[in-house]
Design an enzyme around this catalytic site. Structure first.
Site, short mmCIF file in Angstrom:
data_model
loop_
_atom_site.label_atom_id
_atom_site.label_comp_id
_atom_site.label_asym_id
_atom_site.label_seq_id
_atom_site.Cartn_x
_atom_site.Cartn_y
_atom_site.Cartn_z
N MET A 1 30.11 36.02 -1.27
CA MET A 1 30.63 35.21 -0.15
C MET A 1 31.91 34.49 -0.55
SD MET A 1 26.94 33.72 1.07
CE MET A 1 26.35 33.51 -0.62
N LYS B 1 23.41 34.34 10.41
CA LYS B 1 24.08 33.19 9.82
C LYS B 1 25.26 33.73 9.03
CE LYS B 1 20.89 31.45 7.31
NZ LYS B 1 20.28 30.52 6.35
N ASP C 1 18.64 39.42 9.14
CA ASP C 1 19.97 38.87 9.02
C ASP C 1 20.99 39.76 9.72
OD1 ASP C 1 19.00 36.80 7.52
OD2 ASP C 1 19.60 37.64 5.58
#
Length: 478
Positions: free
Chosen positions: A387, A274, A252
């Site tokens: 997030m 991502k 990631d």
């Protein structure tokens, strides 16, 4: 000024001329090491120690008597300046620089173009430790620790591998299969026989292992590894082993460079980034890469920030692998909630203030609107939002609308556990303003609850907290 980063290299000096300027004990130590390497050693100085004279009489070295002259460098591949006169050492270094000859000036990193490391010798296995001249004593202390870790039999094991190298290469042409075979052999019964001094038995066992490896077919697999939040020291030992065994690493964007640096040097690194608002690699694309490399017989590591089973879509990837008959295993990591809280001095639970913890994802409006805000707004619990930077206004509004007090302490932890970590403390009713004032950016974690205020007094890592620090909750009376 910090020491520059050095490029590690082992030099082949057998039969090659090396000049040592100096005739005392320091020069003598340097000459002894060069003789071990088979170098053609020339020593220049006005006078020489007893041992240097003896070695010259034995024909092992060549002495050049007198004051330094640049002509001493003629034909030299390497130079070591080891005199007690800094001016002479400087002259040697300057002459070597003009001739583009690598030069080490003892105890003078600034004038040296290469450093002599501390060495752990298990020939043909040699481990070298260097601080780039910044702290030679530290290099020696590290060497002493490594000496205790490395069994003396490793030299004999390396020699065995060298004798069989051509045969192994000829019978296992594929690099991946060959590497996996050697990893197994060098850690298994062959290594044990060598440790016992049973070299002939080790050779026989190696032949048996090689014959079996020739008949086997390569089986690809995937290891799902949690990389933790950024600090490489939080990677598990099992995760480190997986990184060192991998042929391919799909990682990631948020996996830190320090963690990636622990991977095997010739592993193929593929970033499958991502992030909110930009999908460089779709989840379907990641699935396709996992399948492609595993079916090619490679050992694949899917490296995820934090823990793969906490908002990491690890379950989806395992379901896909299972559907396609790919072997897999999981190495858990330290999830961001645990690491960011710990590195901010915020206990997620506290017997006076929080009896439960809820981990919540807030990466989009749809996910926020489906949450049970009535339950989330209850007191005596800690909320951790992953997030959530883009949704702070909605998080505040939902919590306040369902009864959570505006004075509830909050903490925003940006780049938790990394050297650039920032912690912003404040109250729930001013949450969006705090983030805007301090330009908080992803990756950042939001912690809501009375325990967040403890970050002001229990802070221990990185820069001091920012924002209007609220009074910490009263501790339980003794």
């Amino acid at each position: 000024m910090p020491a520059s980063r050095l490029y590690p290299i082992f030099a082949e000096l057998a039969g090659r001329r090396v000049l040592v300027a100096g005739g005392g004990q320091v020069a003598e130590r340097k000459v002894a090491a060069l003789l071990e390497a088979g170098a053609d050693v020339h020593v220049g100085a006005p006078a020489f120690s007893r041992n240097l004279g003896l070695w010259a009489d034995q024909g092992r070295i060549c002495l050049i008597s007198g004051e330094f002259e640049p002509s001493w460098l003629d034909g030299a591949w390497l130079v070591i300046a080891a005199t007690s006169d800094s001016a002479v050492n400087a002259a040697v270094a300057a002459a070597a620089a003009r001739e583009r000859i690598w030069c080490n000036v003892v105890d003078d990193a600034q004038r040296s173009s290469f450093q002599v490391p501390a060495v752990i010798d298990r020939s043909p296995l040699v481990v070298a430790v260097s601080t780039g001249g910044a702290a030679p004593v530290l290099a020696r202390l590290v060497r002493e620790q490594i000496e205790r870790l490395l069994d003396p039999s490793l030299g004999a094991l390396a020699a065995l591998a060298d004798r069989w190298r051509a045969r192994i290469r000829g019978r296992l042409a594929d690099l991946g299969r060959r590497r996996r075979f050697l990893e197994k052999v060098l850690q298994g019964r062959v290594a044990e026989f060598v440790r016992r001094g049973q070299i002939a038995i080790a050779e026989s066992a190696l032949e048996q292992e090689l014959a079996a490896a020739e008949k086997s077919t390569a089986q690809g697999s995937v290891v799902l590894v949690g990389a933790g939040p950024g600090d490489a020291g939080l990677l598990t030992l099992r995760g480190l082993r997986a990184l060192n065994e991998a042929d391919v690493i799909l990682h990631d964007r948020l996996v830190s460079r320090e963690v990636l640096a622990l991977a095997r040097r010739d592993a193929e690194l593929i970033e499958v980034a991502k992030e909110a608002g930009t999908h460089h690699t779709t989840q379907a694309g990641i699935h396709a890469l996992l399948l492609e490399h595993a079916r090619a017989g490679r050992r694949v590591v899917r490296l995820k920030g934090g823990d793969p089973f906490v908002f990491g879509r690890g379950g989806e990837e395992l379901e896909f692998l299972q559907q396609h008959g790919i072997a897999f295993e999981v190495v858990p990591g330290i999830t961001a909630a645990l690491a960011c809280a710990a590195y901010s001095g915020i206990p997620l639970t506290h017997r006076d203030h929080a009896q439960s913890v809820r981990l919540v994802t807030a990466h989009c409006r749809e996910s926020l609107d489906t949450l049970d805000w009535q339950a989330l707004a209850a007191e005596r619990q800690t909320l951790v939002f992953y997030m959530g930077v883009a949704g702070l206004e909605r998080i505040r509004a939902h919590l306040l609308a369902h009864g959570r007090a505006g004075a509830t302490p909050v903490a925003l932890v940006e780049n938790g556990s990394r050297t650039e970590q920032r912690v912003v403390l404040g109250a729930l009713d001013e949450l969006p303003q705090l983030a805007a004032q301090h330009a908080v950016k992803s990756p950042a974690l939001l912690i809501v609850g009375e325990v967040a205020a403890l970050g002001g007094c229990l802070h221990w890592f990185g820069a001091a907290p920012l924002g209007p620090v609220l009074p910490a909750p009263l501790a339980r009376a003794a």
